[in-house]
Design an enzyme around this catalytic site. Structure first.
Site, PDB file in Angstrom:
ATOM      1  CB  SER A 152      -0.962  -0.066   1.192  1.00 29.07           C
ATOM      2  OG  SER A 152      -1.999   0.861   1.025  1.00 29.07           O
ATOM      3  CG  ASP A 228      -7.246  -3.322  -1.863  1.00 29.27           C
ATOM      4  OD1 ASP A 228      -7.806  -2.411  -1.227  1.00 29.27           O
ATOM      5  OD2 ASP A 228      -6.024  -3.515  -1.848  1.00 29.27           O
ATOM      6  CG  HIS A 261      -5.574  -2.756   1.457  1.00 27.47           C
ATOM      7  ND1 HIS A 261      -4.931  -2.485   0.261  1.00 27.47           N
ATOM      8  CD2 HIS A 261      -5.016  -1.913   2.367  1.00 27.47           C
ATOM      9  CE1 HIS A 261      -4.038  -1.528   0.448  1.00 27.47           C
ATOM     10  NE2 HIS A 261      -4.066  -1.164   1.719  1.00 27.47           N
TER      11      HIS A 261
HETATM   12  N1  LIG Z   1      -8.983   0.271   7.910  1.00 28.78           N
HETATM   13  C1  LIG Z   1      -7.585   0.554   8.126  1.00 28.78           C
HETATM   14  C2  LIG Z   1      -7.050   1.379   6.977  1.00 28.78           C
HETATM   15  C3  LIG Z   1      -5.599   1.373   6.943  1.00 28.78           C
HETATM   16  C4  LIG Z   1      -5.064   0.089   6.384  1.00 28.78           C
HETATM   17  O1  LIG Z   1      -5.748  -0.735   5.766  1.00 28.78           O
HETATM   18  N2  LIG Z   1      -3.806  -0.071   6.598  1.00 28.78           N
HETATM   19  C5  LIG Z   1      -3.108  -1.180   6.013  1.00 28.78           C
HETATM   20  C6  LIG Z   1      -1.979  -0.596   5.176  1.00 28.78           C
HETATM   21  S1  LIG Z   1      -2.592   0.645   4.048  1.00 28.78           S
HETATM   22  C7  LIG Z   1      -2.505  -2.056   7.093  1.00 28.78           C
HETATM   23  O2  LIG Z   1      -1.545  -2.758   6.819  1.00 28.78           O
HETATM   24  N3  LIG Z   1      -3.025  -1.997   8.332  1.00 28.78           N
HETATM   25  C8  LIG Z   1      -2.446  -2.662   9.463  1.00 28.78           C
HETATM   26  C9  LIG Z   1      -2.641  -4.143   9.554  1.00 28.78           C
HETATM   27  O3  LIG Z   1      -3.486  -4.702   8.834  1.00 28.78           O
HETATM   28  O4  LIG Z   1      -1.911  -4.765  10.358  1.00 28.78           O
HETATM   29  C10 LIG Z   1      -7.413   1.300   9.423  1.00 28.78           C
HETATM   30  O5  LIG Z   1      -8.034   2.349   9.592  1.00 28.78           O
HETATM   31  O6  LIG Z   1      -6.604   0.828  10.258  1.00 28.78           O
END
Ligand SMILES: N[C@@H](CCC(=O)N[C@@H](CS)C(=O)NCC(=O)O)C(=O)O
Length: 285
Positions: A152, A228, A261
């Site tokens: 991302s 995604d 995602h």
């Molecule tokens: N819905 C998420 C949006 C952000 C998101 O999806 N982040 C991804 C990278 S863009 C991620 O890796 N989140 C942390 C995880 O899944 O451990 C949030 O608000 O935490």
């Protein structure tokens, strides 16, 4: 730089015969204390090993990938070290820095900010291309071969770092990258604050723009989940596909039906990415 940088060991955990270690250090580029994680495969006990950089996405720190991607088993088999930097400066309290998930802390977009108040700390491009690699070279048994990947916002980072430094990384890959941040709402929000209104300054941090400029010929390997929820609004893989087609830039873009995602998607395909990088890391220059 000859002076050895000091590192404080935060934790050490044995995993698949190797060690996952977290270290704290003072970053001069970012002017704050930072934590990063390194996985050292068992081969690092006796040999110098190649290194994969992993850049994480929004809201992450050095821990998400190491805990959720399940990369250690194959990294141990292939003898590849992995470093996960954090995703932004920490311990600073700039106005609005912690108010939203897609800006400020956890959301550096790996740029060198040139706008106050961000420019004092938000110099993540220098941190991940220069300072942390220099720290890693001083402290760990690395053989100088590097590859890079990310997810991302970190996929954007991996593509941009590779395209801007031709020849540095043996290979680059990305999961669900922000390929065209200058037209993505996440990118526009971050770049406006970190880089100002002059869009001329933005293009050096945009994979599609760098490809169009012919910055590098490095082949790009991208996996993108078709389910995604950021696909159409933020990620827009069709834009890098069209740009690569137009400029004859080598791209392997795999659309993976049903995947979202999350790290469940990354964990599904990380083994293929690690084997791809291992093949390139083993090749003689
Ligand atoms: N819905 C998420 C949006 C952000 C998101 O999806 N982040 C991804 C990278 S863009 C991620 O890796 N989140 C942390 C995880 O899944 O451990 C949030 O608000 O935490």
């Amino acid at each position: 730089m000859t002076m050895s940088e000091s590192l404080e060991l935060v934790s050490a955990t044995k995993s698949f015969g190797g060690w996952l270690k977290r270290y704290k250090h003072h970053s001069r580029a970012l002017d704050c204390e930072m934590i990063f994680a390194i996985y050292l495969p068992p081969q690092a006990e006796t040999d110098k090993v190649p290194l994969l950089w992993w850049l994480s996405g929004l809201t992450c720190n050095d821990e998400n990938f190491m805990q959720k991607a399940g990369a250690q088993r194959v990294a141990a088999e292939l003898g590849i070290a992995i470093i996960c930097p954090d995703t932004s400066p920490r311990g600073t309290d700039l106005p609005g820095e912690h108010d939203s998930y897609d800006f400020g802390s956890g959301a550096s977009f790996y740029v060198n900010a040139n706008q106050a108040p961000w420019s004092k700390h938000y110099r993540m491009y220098d941190y991940v291309t220069e300072e942390l690699p220099s720290v890693a070279r001083q402290h760990f048994p690395l053989n100088g071969r590097e590859a890079i990947s990310g997810h991302s916002m970190g996929g954007h980072g991996a593509l941009v770092l590779a395209l801007r430094q031709p020849g540095r990384y043996a290979s680059v890959s990305a999961f669900a990258p922000v390929v065209n941040p200058i037209v993505s709402p996440w990118g526009q929000k971050a770049f406006t604050a970190y880089l100002g209104e002059d869009h001329g300054k933005w293009t050096q941090y945009d994979a599609c723009e760098l490809i169009a400029k012919g910055a590098s010929r490095q082949p790009l390997f991208i996996d993108q989940g078709e389910a995604d929820n950021f696909l159409d609004e933020q990620l827009m893989p069709e834009r890098i596909e069209a740009t690569c087609e137009k400029h004859d830039h080598p791209l392997t873009l795999r659309r993976q039906p049903g995947y979202d995602h999350s790290y469940f998607f990354i964990a599904t395909f990380i083994e293929e990415h690690l084997r791809y990088h291992a093949k390139h890391l083993q090749r003689k220059r």
